[in-house]
Design a protein around this motif. Structure first.
Motif, PDB file in Angstrom:
ATOM      1  N   ALA A 107       0.841  -1.207   0.000  1.00  0.00           N
ATOM      2  CA  ALA A 107       0.000   0.000   0.000  1.00  0.00           C
ATOM      3  C   ALA A 107       0.876   1.257   0.000  1.00  0.00           C
ATOM      4  O   ALA A 107       0.648   2.205  -0.762  1.00  0.00           O
ATOM      5  CB  ALA A 107      -0.929  -0.013   1.215  1.00  0.00           C
ATOM      6  N   VAL A 108       1.907   1.261   0.846  1.00  0.00           N
ATOM      7  CA  VAL A 108       2.796   2.426   0.963  1.00  0.00           C
ATOM      8  C   VAL A 108       3.576   2.638  -0.342  1.00  0.00           C
ATOM      9  O   VAL A 108       3.713   3.766  -0.823  1.00  0.00           O
ATOM     10  CB  VAL A 108       3.760   2.239   2.154  1.00  0.00           C
ATOM     11  CG1 VAL A 108       4.840   3.306   2.156  1.00  0.00           C
ATOM     12  CG2 VAL A 108       2.993   2.275   3.471  1.00  0.00           C
ATOM     13  N   ARG A 109       4.055   1.537  -0.919  1.00  0.00           N
ATOM     14  CA  ARG A 109       4.829   1.662  -2.161  1.00  0.00           C
ATOM     15  C   ARG A 109       3.972   2.254  -3.286  1.00  0.00           C
ATOM     16  O   ARG A 109       4.401   3.150  -4.010  1.00  0.00           O
ATOM     17  CB  ARG A 109       5.364   0.297  -2.595  1.00  0.00           C
ATOM     18  CG  ARG A 109       6.567  -0.148  -1.806  1.00  0.00           C
ATOM     19  CD  ARG A 109       7.356  -1.253  -2.518  1.00  0.00           C
ATOM     20  NE  ARG A 109       8.530  -1.597  -1.716  1.00  0.00           N
ATOM     21  CZ  ARG A 109       8.570  -2.613  -0.875  1.00  0.00           C
ATOM     22  NH1 ARG A 109       7.526  -3.402  -0.730  1.00  0.00           N
ATOM     23  NH2 ARG A 109       9.660  -2.842  -0.161  1.00  0.00           N
ATOM     24  N   LEU A 110       2.760   1.728  -3.424  1.00  0.00           N
ATOM     25  CA  LEU A 110       1.902   2.205  -4.517  1.00  0.00           C
ATOM     26  C   LEU A 110       1.596   3.688  -4.364  1.00  0.00           C
ATOM     27  O   LEU A 110       1.680   4.462  -5.316  1.00  0.00           O
ATOM     28  CB  LEU A 110       0.585   1.407  -4.545  1.00  0.00           C
ATOM     29  CG  LEU A 110       0.668  -0.054  -5.000  1.00  0.00           C
ATOM     30  CD1 LEU A 110      -0.687  -0.725  -4.884  1.00  0.00           C
ATOM     31  CD2 LEU A 110       1.171  -0.142  -6.437  1.00  0.00           C
ATOM     32  N   ARG A 111       1.234   4.081  -3.137  1.00  0.00           N
ATOM     33  CA  ARG A 111       0.771   5.459  -2.924  1.00  0.00           C
ATOM     34  C   ARG A 111       1.921   6.459  -2.852  1.00  0.00           C
ATOM     35  O   ARG A 111       1.878   7.507  -3.499  1.00  0.00           O
ATOM     36  CB  ARG A 111      -0.054   5.522  -1.622  1.00  0.00           C
ATOM     37  CG  ARG A 111      -0.646   6.884  -1.319  1.00  0.00           C
ATOM     38  CD  ARG A 111      -1.800   7.175  -2.255  1.00  0.00           C
ATOM     39  NE  ARG A 111      -2.463   8.426  -1.921  1.00  0.00           N
ATOM     40  CZ  ARG A 111      -2.114   9.609  -2.406  1.00  0.00           C
ATOM     41  NH1 ARG A 111      -1.088   9.715  -3.220  1.00  0.00           N
ATOM     42  NH2 ARG A 111      -2.778  10.692  -2.068  1.00  0.00           N
ATOM     43  N   ASP A 112       2.927   6.140  -2.043  1.00  0.00           N
ATOM     44  CA  ASP A 112       3.955   7.146  -1.741  1.00  0.00           C
ATOM     45  C   ASP A 112       5.183   7.057  -2.653  1.00  0.00           C
ATOM     46  O   ASP A 112       5.723   8.083  -3.048  1.00  0.00           O
ATOM     47  CB  ASP A 112       4.402   7.016  -0.282  1.00  0.00           C
ATOM     48  CG  ASP A 112       3.277   7.362   0.681  1.00  0.00           C
ATOM     49  OD1 ASP A 112       2.414   8.178   0.294  1.00  0.00           O
ATOM     50  OD2 ASP A 112       3.257   6.826   1.795  1.00  0.00           O
ATOM     51  N   VAL A 113       5.620   5.847  -2.946  1.00  0.00           N
ATOM     52  CA  VAL A 113       6.824   5.711  -3.776  1.00  0.00           C
ATOM     53  C   VAL A 113       6.453   5.817  -5.250  1.00  0.00           C
ATOM     54  O   VAL A 113       7.076   6.561  -6.002  1.00  0.00           O
ATOM     55  CB  VAL A 113       7.564   4.383  -3.477  1.00  0.00           C
ATOM     56  CG1 VAL A 113       8.831   4.291  -4.319  1.00  0.00           C
ATOM     57  CG2 VAL A 113       7.906   4.270  -1.986  1.00  0.00           C
ATOM     58  N   GLU A 114       5.415   5.086  -5.643  1.00  0.00           N
ATOM     59  CA  GLU A 114       5.031   5.098  -7.062  1.00  0.00           C
ATOM     60  C   GLU A 114       4.152   6.297  -7.412  1.00  0.00           C
ATOM     61  O   GLU A 114       3.990   6.628  -8.580  1.00  0.00           O
ATOM     62  CB  GLU A 114       4.290   3.808  -7.422  1.00  0.00           C
ATOM     63  CG  GLU A 114       5.102   2.534  -7.193  1.00  0.00           C
ATOM     64  CD  GLU A 114       6.409   2.530  -7.965  1.00  0.00           C
ATOM     65  OE1 GLU A 114       6.444   3.093  -9.062  1.00  0.00           O
ATOM     66  OE2 GLU A 114       7.413   2.005  -7.447  1.00  0.00           O
ATOM     67  N   ALA A 171      -6.073   1.777  -4.614  1.00  0.00           N
ATOM     68  CA  ALA A 171      -7.119   0.885  -4.084  1.00  0.00           C
ATOM     69  C   ALA A 171      -7.611  -0.049  -5.184  1.00  0.00           C
ATOM     70  O   ALA A 171      -7.792  -1.252  -4.969  1.00  0.00           O
ATOM     71  CB  ALA A 171      -8.276   1.702  -3.518  1.00  0.00           C
ATOM     72  N   GLU A 172      -7.787   0.511  -6.374  1.00  0.00           N
ATOM     73  CA  GLU A 172      -8.248  -0.317  -7.499  1.00  0.00           C
ATOM     74  C   GLU A 172      -7.207  -1.377  -7.840  1.00  0.00           C
ATOM     75  O   GLU A 172      -7.535  -2.528  -8.131  1.00  0.00           O
ATOM     76  CB  GLU A 172      -8.536   0.556  -8.727  1.00  0.00           C
ATOM     77  CG  GLU A 172      -9.887   1.245  -8.648  1.00  0.00           C
ATOM     78  CD  GLU A 172     -10.136   2.175  -9.830  1.00  0.00           C
ATOM     79  OE1 GLU A 172      -9.298   2.229 -10.746  1.00  0.00           O
ATOM     80  OE2 GLU A 172     -11.177   2.860  -9.803  1.00  0.00           O
ATOM     81  N   ALA A 173      -5.939  -0.967  -7.780  1.00  0.00           N
ATOM     82  CA  ALA A 173      -4.871  -1.915  -8.108  1.00  0.00           C
ATOM     83  C   ALA A 173      -4.875  -3.100  -7.149  1.00  0.00           C
ATOM     84  O   ALA A 173      -4.545  -4.219  -7.529  1.00  0.00           O
ATOM     85  CB  ALA A 173      -3.519  -1.205  -8.066  1.00  0.00           C
ATOM     86  N   LEU A 174      -5.255  -2.831  -5.902  1.00  0.00           N
ATOM     87  CA  LEU A 174      -5.263  -3.907  -4.902  1.00  0.00           C
ATOM     88  C   LEU A 174      -6.616  -4.603  -4.824  1.00  0.00           C
ATOM     89  O   LEU A 174      -6.783  -5.563  -4.053  1.00  0.00           O
ATOM     90  CB  LEU A 174      -4.885  -3.336  -3.526  1.00  0.00           C
ATOM     91  CG  LEU A 174      -3.437  -2.840  -3.404  1.00  0.00           C
ATOM     92  CD1 LEU A 174      -3.205  -2.185  -2.051  1.00  0.00           C
ATOM     93  CD2 LEU A 174      -2.469  -3.986  -3.597  1.00  0.00           C
TER      94      LEU A 174
END
Lengths: 59, 200
Positions: free
Chosen positions: B150-157, B165-168
């Protein structure tokens, strides 16, 4: 706090968080530290992807 | 939906508005549920803070309560006020959190006690240094995969909350809860990094 950092709070909730942070030193530090953490994560995303170490390619 | 034993005139305009929003939420209208949540979140937060005596635990219980009430809104029969039903769910969540001694909170308690360390006194350069960023990356590798993703998708990527949310394949509310827990776990890890005098 995360939603505040992401600017995803409605104005009323945002004001409530800001009010609370002003009177709660512990939460103020928590918010500050969380903000630094997220800042670090965003910087990681700005860095170019590292090259794989030499000599570790497929054999 | 409204309790037939209570004449409409005896209900306040707030209760009638709640009933209207509940009906819309039960039909799947998430905006209506968000409005309900906004109308009662201050009250719920105060109650949960009184029970947990901890901002983060109260926040977690509130997130869980909102998620549970959204999932179960179809079962709400209107025998009590919506706010009462929501509060009951929130209290259950708060006590559940206290009982099971949420691992993350225990970790915070064990390492930090009541006082959150002050990183703010350090100069900005510390937080821009390669050493700090390495600690952030190492910390990310050390938290649970569910939170780290969750952190990688939102903050890093840099994905938006909706995109991540959709990706997960989960709702935005659930994603936000996961993201916040992940960030908090990472923050706790970095507390230890600073406590150790950066020796990693």
């Amino acid at each position: 706090m995360s939603e505040h950092l992401d600017d995803e709070l409605d104005p009323e909730s945002r004001r409530a968080v800001e009010r609370h942070i002003r009177w709660c030193p512990n939460c103020e530090r928590m918010f500050q530290n969380l903000s630094r953490t997220v800042g670090g994560l965003r910087r990681l995303g700005d860095m170019p992807a590292e090259e794989p170490p030499t000599g570790t390619g497929p054999k | 939906m409204p309790d037939p034993d209570i004449p409409t005139a005896a209900r306040s305009s707030d209760e009638i508005e709640d009933e209207r929003l509940v009906l819309r939420a039960q039909a799947g209208d998430q905006e209506a549920f968000n409005e309900l949540a906004a109308r009662h979140s201050s009250m719920l937060r105060r109650i949960l803070f009184r029970i947990t005596k901890d901002c983060e635990a109260a926040w977690d219980a509130m997130q869980e309560a909102l998620l549970a009430s959204w999932r179960n809104i179809g079962r709400f029969e209107g025998r009590s006020k919506f706010s009462t039903w929501l509060t009951r769910i929130g209290i259950n969540e708060a006590y559940r959190g206290l009982r099971k001694g949420n691992a993350e909170l225990l970790q915070l308690d064990d390492s930090l006690g009541e006082r959150v360390p002050d990183w703010g006194a350090r100069p900005d350069e510390v937080f821009e240094s390669r050493e700090f960023l390495t600690a952030v990356a190492n910390g990310l590798d050390g938290i649970s995969d569910e939170y780290a993703t969750a952190v990688r998708l939102r903050d890093v990527e840099g994905l938006s909350t909706r995109e991540a949310a959709e990706a997960l394949g989960i709702g935005e509310r659930a994603f936000k809860s996961r993201l916040h827990r992940g960030r908090m776990a990472l923050r706790a890890d970095l507390d230890r990094y600073f406590e150790d005098g950066y020796a990693r």
